[in-house]
Design a protein around this motif. Sequence first.
Motif, PDB file in Angstrom:
ATOM      1  N   ALA A  94     -57.853   4.116  -8.888  1.00 34.71           N
ATOM      2  CA  ALA A  94     -59.113   3.371  -9.009  1.00 34.71           C
ATOM      3  C   ALA A  94     -59.472   2.706  -7.687  1.00 34.71           C
ATOM      4  O   ALA A  94     -60.630   2.687  -7.282  1.00 34.71           O
ATOM      5  CB  ALA A  94     -58.996   2.328 -10.117  1.00 34.71           C
ATOM      6  N   SER A  95     -58.468   2.153  -7.001  1.00 35.23           N
ATOM      7  CA  SER A  95     -58.752   1.484  -5.719  1.00 35.23           C
ATOM      8  C   SER A  95     -57.466   1.350  -4.907  1.00 35.23           C
ATOM      9  O   SER A  95     -56.366   1.397  -5.459  1.00 35.23           O
ATOM     10  CB  SER A  95     -59.328   0.089  -5.975  1.00 35.23           C
ATOM     11  OG  SER A  95     -58.343  -0.717  -6.590  1.00 35.23           O
ATOM     12  N   ILE A  96     -57.631   1.195  -3.615  1.00 32.61           N
ATOM     13  CA  ILE A  96     -56.474   0.991  -2.733  1.00 32.61           C
ATOM     14  C   ILE A  96     -56.774  -0.195  -1.827  1.00 32.61           C
ATOM     15  O   ILE A  96     -57.818  -0.245  -1.183  1.00 32.61           O
ATOM     16  CB  ILE A  96     -56.208   2.254  -1.868  1.00 32.61           C
ATOM     17  CG1 ILE A  96     -55.871   3.455  -2.775  1.00 32.61           C
ATOM     18  CG2 ILE A  96     -55.082   1.993  -0.856  1.00 32.61           C
ATOM     19  CD1 ILE A  96     -55.595   4.747  -2.036  1.00 32.61           C
ATOM     20  N   ASP A  97     -55.864  -1.162  -1.820  1.00 31.20           N
ATOM     21  CA  ASP A  97     -56.012  -2.306  -0.928  1.00 31.20           C
ATOM     22  C   ASP A  97     -55.177  -2.011   0.318  1.00 31.20           C
ATOM     23  O   ASP A  97     -53.950  -2.012   0.249  1.00 31.20           O
ATOM     24  CB  ASP A  97     -55.503  -3.565  -1.646  1.00 31.20           C
ATOM     25  CG  ASP A  97     -55.582  -4.786  -0.746  1.00 31.20           C
ATOM     26  OD1 ASP A  97     -56.007  -4.638   0.423  1.00 31.20           O
ATOM     27  OD2 ASP A  97     -55.213  -5.881  -1.206  1.00 31.20           O
ATOM     28  N   ASP A  98     -55.854  -1.806   1.444  1.00 31.54           N
ATOM     29  CA  ASP A  98     -55.091  -1.355   2.618  1.00 31.54           C
ATOM     30  C   ASP A  98     -54.711  -2.493   3.574  1.00 31.54           C
ATOM     31  O   ASP A  98     -54.197  -2.246   4.659  1.00 31.54           O
ATOM     32  CB  ASP A  98     -55.853  -0.251   3.364  1.00 31.54           C
ATOM     33  CG  ASP A  98     -57.163  -0.747   3.961  1.00 31.54           C
ATOM     34  OD1 ASP A  98     -57.439  -1.948   3.860  1.00 31.54           O
ATOM     35  OD2 ASP A  98     -57.897   0.074   4.534  1.00 31.54           O
ATOM     36  N   ALA A  99     -54.911  -3.757   3.152  1.00 34.59           N
ATOM     37  CA  ALA A  99     -54.706  -4.876   4.085  1.00 34.59           C
ATOM     38  C   ALA A  99     -53.278  -4.901   4.651  1.00 34.59           C
ATOM     39  O   ALA A  99     -53.064  -5.034   5.858  1.00 34.59           O
ATOM     40  CB  ALA A  99     -55.020  -6.192   3.374  1.00 34.59           C
ATOM     41  N   ARG A 100     -52.316  -4.723   3.760  1.00 31.59           N
ATOM     42  CA  ARG A 100     -50.916  -4.792   4.168  1.00 31.59           C
ATOM     43  C   ARG A 100     -50.558  -3.642   5.123  1.00 31.59           C
ATOM     44  O   ARG A 100     -49.826  -3.816   6.103  1.00 31.59           O
ATOM     45  CB  ARG A 100     -50.081  -4.656   2.889  1.00 31.59           C
ATOM     46  CG  ARG A 100     -48.759  -5.294   2.963  1.00 31.59           C
ATOM     47  CD  ARG A 100     -48.212  -5.410   1.556  1.00 31.59           C
ATOM     48  NE  ARG A 100     -46.884  -5.950   1.619  1.00 31.59           N
ATOM     49  CZ  ARG A 100     -46.138  -6.197   0.556  1.00 31.59           C
ATOM     50  NH1 ARG A 100     -46.606  -5.948  -0.652  1.00 31.59           N
ATOM     51  NH2 ARG A 100     -44.931  -6.688   0.696  1.00 31.59           N
ATOM     52  N   VAL A 101     -51.102  -2.490   4.800  1.00 32.60           N
ATOM     53  CA  VAL A 101     -50.838  -1.300   5.626  1.00 32.60           C
ATOM     54  C   VAL A 101     -51.437  -1.494   7.017  1.00 32.60           C
ATOM     55  O   VAL A 101     -50.787  -1.246   8.036  1.00 32.60           O
ATOM     56  CB  VAL A 101     -51.433  -0.032   4.948  1.00 32.60           C
ATOM     57  CG1 VAL A 101     -51.156   1.205   5.783  1.00 32.60           C
ATOM     58  CG2 VAL A 101     -50.890   0.125   3.531  1.00 32.60           C
ATOM     59  N   ARG A 102     -52.672  -1.994   7.051  1.00 34.57           N
ATOM     60  CA  ARG A 102     -53.327  -2.217   8.351  1.00 34.57           C
ATOM     61  C   ARG A 102     -52.554  -3.238   9.179  1.00 34.57           C
ATOM     62  O   ARG A 102     -52.401  -3.075  10.384  1.00 34.57           O
ATOM     63  CB  ARG A 102     -54.763  -2.684   8.153  1.00 34.57           C
ATOM     64  CG  ARG A 102     -55.663  -1.563   7.682  1.00 34.57           C
ATOM     65  CD  ARG A 102     -57.110  -1.754   8.113  1.00 34.57           C
ATOM     66  NE  ARG A 102     -57.918  -0.685   7.547  1.00 34.57           N
ATOM     67  CZ  ARG A 102     -58.136   0.485   8.134  1.00 34.57           C
ATOM     68  NH1 ARG A 102     -57.619   0.746   9.325  1.00 34.57           N
ATOM     69  NH2 ARG A 102     -58.872   1.405   7.546  1.00 34.57           N
ATOM     70  N   ALA A 103     -52.060  -4.274   8.529  1.00 37.61           N
ATOM     71  CA  ALA A 103     -51.318  -5.311   9.261  1.00 37.61           C
ATOM     72  C   ALA A 103     -50.055  -4.714   9.884  1.00 37.61           C
ATOM     73  O   ALA A 103     -49.712  -5.018  11.033  1.00 37.61           O
ATOM     74  CB  ALA A 103     -50.961  -6.455   8.317  1.00 37.61           C
ATOM     75  N   GLU A 104     -49.376  -3.839   9.154  1.00 37.91           N
ATOM     76  CA  GLU A 104     -48.155  -3.203   9.682  1.00 37.91           C
ATOM     77  C   GLU A 104     -48.500  -2.246  10.821  1.00 37.91           C
ATOM     78  O   GLU A 104     -47.795  -2.185  11.826  1.00 37.91           O
ATOM     79  CB  GLU A 104     -47.426  -2.440   8.565  1.00 37.91           C
ATOM     80  CG  GLU A 104     -46.919  -3.307   7.419  1.00 37.91           C
ATOM     81  CD  GLU A 104     -45.666  -4.097   7.771  1.00 37.91           C
ATOM     82  OE1 GLU A 104     -45.334  -4.234   8.966  1.00 37.91           O
ATOM     83  OE2 GLU A 104     -45.014  -4.586   6.820  1.00 37.91           O
ATOM     84  N   LEU A 105     -49.587  -1.504  10.649  1.00 38.07           N
ATOM     85  CA  LEU A 105     -50.002  -0.576  11.714  1.00 38.07           C
ATOM     86  C   LEU A 105     -50.320  -1.360  12.993  1.00 38.07           C
ATOM     87  O   LEU A 105     -49.967  -0.935  14.096  1.00 38.07           O
ATOM     88  CB  LEU A 105     -51.238   0.225  11.283  1.00 38.07           C
ATOM     89  CG  LEU A 105     -51.032   1.314  10.220  1.00 38.07           C
ATOM     90  CD1 LEU A 105     -52.379   1.884   9.776  1.00 38.07           C
ATOM     91  CD2 LEU A 105     -50.131   2.446  10.728  1.00 38.07           C
TER      92      LEU A 105
END
Length: 422
Positions: A118-129
């Motif tokens: 339904a949805s993906i919250d990418d905040a954590r992934v972006r912070a790690e990248l």
Amino acid sequence: MALIVHKYGGTSMGSTERIRNVAKRVAKWARAGHQMVVVPSAMSGETNRLLALAKELAPAKSDTAYQRELDQLAATGEQASSALLAIALQGEGMASVSYAGWQVAIKTDASYTKARIASIDDARVRAELAQGKVVIITGFQGVDDDGNITTLGRGGSDTSAVAVAAAMKAKECLIYTDVDGVYTTDPRVVPEARRLKTVSFEEMLEMASMGSKVLQIRSVEFAGKYKVPLRVLSSFTAWDIDINEEAQSGTLISFEEDENMEQAVVSGIAFNRDEAKISLLGVPDTPGIAYQILGAVAQANIEVDMIIQNVSNEGKTDFSFTVHRNDFARASDLLKSQIAPKLGAKQVIGDAKICKVSIVGIGMRSHVGVASKMFRALSEEGINIQMISTSEIKTSVVIDEKYMELAVRALHKAFDLDQTQA
Ligand code: ADP
Ligand code: ASP
Ligand code: MG
């Protein structure tokens, strides 16, 4: 610096040696300056192994409690492979972190074993990248609104990868697998099958939905909806091949029908042995019959594929449809115990030993006689056609499963798919 998503299938992650190889390849891409998100499948055989353990303890059941535990269980396969890949990357001197779908979070609906994202919250992934890490996200799974782990159906890691690429607006999503691209048909069945350099999105969608499991159908739907540049390529090339060469290898799923695309009438042949056929004989031919039969089947949450209703004879007709083989017993029981008696049908018969073979090609739009050429090729092999269905760019037939390979080979030849096209 571009954000790239890599997906590695089960065979590509199948041993520690292969995982190390994946890590070296991913590290190469990261060192070339790309931000890397990697979506691995479980190690090959692991999902089957886990599901078999469950069956050993209690026979498969369709109730929510059992299905929930199947997802809780099967999701561990990808959790393990993701952590192993992160460890392998760290071993290559590359900062890396793995997240399970629920940690990201990848939100899904609550339909266990076939959940939809339904949805993906990418905040954590972006912070790690942003900290220079390679981020690994488990394939195949997410979490529902109540915090239950869900899985996306077999082959679902393709969909996880494309959905992550769509959510993060990645430059490209590369699906690494055990073949070097999309072929005219499964090269395991027809060794003469040829790799397609490009395949149109629409053809890929039909091929996937007709059974070519090289990409899960939902991954292709996602790619179409969000225009995610998608490529299928081999994970078995040497990890240190030139990155530009690698980026151009395999098969590109194209959204434009440009002049570089191969101009074959039929581009590919797909097959599917997962279906079963059920017929209701001698049903009164009155308004609402199809609804009464298929409405009840849908209510039982059973998906129907092909449907055929005969012309009526003396006010009676025969009604046939196909369902997934896993739903065959349930659908037959439902028809026999409830629907047939209610409608006054004469008999319910079923056959699980069938398969569906489909020819797919956008050229079918502008050419006549394609279906008849298919039927001729099958008749020349003495193969009886039980059901037929067509759409703008595909024709499918249901035949006895024992003729499947023969049919696929005969059609591959009849449409010159083993010949290099101009
Ligand atoms: P992965 O584990 O990497 O997701 P899959 O087994 O799901 O790999 O899909 C790859 C397999 O799909 C190939 O090994 C091949 O046998 C099969 N396949 C079926 N149809 C095709 C096709 N048209 N082109 C390429 N591979 C196909
Ligand atoms: N591991 C899951 C399966 O075997 C998902 C995947 O490989 O894509 O179906
Ligand atoms: Mg797969």
